[in-house]
Design an enzyme around this catalytic site. Structure first.
Site, PDB file in Angstrom:
ATOM      1  CE  LYS A 105      -5.098   5.797   6.285  1.00  0.00           C
ATOM      2  NZ  LYS A 105      -3.664   5.439   6.482  1.00  0.00           N
ATOM      3  N   GLY A 166       2.107  -0.980  10.596  1.00  0.00           N
ATOM      4  CA  GLY A 166       3.546  -1.093  10.787  1.00  0.00           C
ATOM      5  C   GLY A 166       4.059  -2.473  11.122  1.00  0.00           C
ATOM      6  CB  ALA A 192      -2.671  -0.719   8.169  1.00  0.00           C
ATOM      7  N   GLY A 193      -0.507  -2.999   7.441  1.00  0.00           N
ATOM      8  CA  GLY A 193      -0.129  -4.361   7.769  1.00  0.00           C
ATOM      9  C   GLY A 193       0.548  -5.151   6.677  1.00  0.00           C
ATOM     10  CG  ASN A 214       4.085   5.391   5.312  1.00  0.00           C
ATOM     11  OD1 ASN A 214       3.607   6.373   5.831  1.00  0.00           O
ATOM     12  ND2 ASN A 214       5.379   5.380   4.990  1.00  0.00           N
ATOM     13  CB  THR A 215       5.702   0.787   7.700  1.00  0.00           C
ATOM     14  OG1 THR A 215       4.886   1.719   8.411  1.00  0.00           O
ATOM     15  CG2 THR A 215       6.908   0.437   8.554  1.00  0.00           C
TER      16      THR A 215
END
Length: 269
Positions: A105, A166, A192-193, A214-215
């Site tokens: 990645k 995040g 992301a996001g 992830n987050t």
């Protein structure tokens, strides 16, 4: 996880995966929570970085790498924290040696505040890694020209953000993301996001091929339950896309057709 039978498998660089969810491994409260979340989500791959600071007990030391091996899920190394082409290429080469995989990645950060990708150098870094035999999954913005250039240099999939890493804001530019899906024929995964399972479901309904999280999972009050919720949402969005949603209408339409005169209005005299 790798798939050999499903007719609707996610296909990246010729490899089939049963899941369309990729899961990050950072910021979990403990190794046991991370392990349980991965087992609940059953992702296609889990991401991991060589540039770990070791400040989080879920990420520190050899125990983390043992955990990854125990999970028996393909690892997608990333170049998180890299700010130059050479740094990203070197990190990718190290990751290939450590994990024994050509997957990478590609993250090349251009701004430390927004964690926005360095779009000016990202294409060149991707080009070098593709020539070196890597299966490059580039983290990028939703810019159409940038994504097309990444495809042009050999990236067989592209991973545009929905919002800055995040933030959990969900898709902030739906028009651009939907335009990407209309214009590019390669697999697209939102990276992301995303903050809610409904965000993941939405982009899958638009025709995206997968999501990387992830987050949103790691910082949930119950990461394990949230991992399952996202897995379900991704599948629901995919199924809805395949089913073909009705077109939005400007005027109300009765769901039950009315034919003739209701029986209680008949004249019985």
């Amino acid at each position: 996880m790798p798939d050999t039978a499903s007719d609707d498998a996610l296909v990246l660089y010729g490899q089939r995966f049963a899941s369309r969810l990729l899961l990050g491994t950072a910021r979990y409260p403990s190794p046991s929570v991370l392990e349980a979340a991965v087992r609940r989500a059953r992702p296609a791959m889990v991401t991991a970085s060589l540039r770990r600071q070791g400040s989080n007990p879920a990420e520190a030391g050899s125990g983390f790498w043992e955990l990854l091996r125990r999970l028996d899920v393909p690892v997608l190394p990333n170049t998180a924290g890299c700010h130059s082409i050479q740094e990203a290429v070197t990190t990718a080469q190290m990751a290939r040696e450590v994990f024994g995989t050509p997957w990478i990645k590609l993250e090349l950060i251009g701004d430390d505040y927004t964690l926005q990708p360095d779009t000016l150098n990202l294409v060149e870094a991707a080009s070098q890694l593709v020539r070196d035999g890597f299966h490059v999954l580039p983290y990028c913005t939703e810019d159409l020209v940038l994504c097309q250039r990444l495809v042009d240099v050999g990236c067989q999939a592209v991973m545009p953000w929905a919002a800055p890493i995040g933030t959990g804001r969900g898709p902030v530019n739906p028009y651009a993301l939907r335009t990407l899906r209309e214009r590019l024929d390669v697999p697209l995964l939102v990276d992301a996001g995303l903050g809610l399972p409904s965000h993941a479901c939405q982009v899958m309904e638009w025709g995206y091929d997968g999501v990387l999280l992830n987050t949103a999972v790691a910082l949930a009050q119950d990461p394990v339950a949230m991992a399952g919720a996202f897995a379900d949402a991704v599948q629901a969005g995919r199924t809805a896309r395949q089913a073909g949603a009705m077109s939005a209408q400007d005027a109300a339409q009765p769901s039950t057709p009315v034919l003739g005169t209701p029986f209680w209005h008949h004249d019985h005299g």
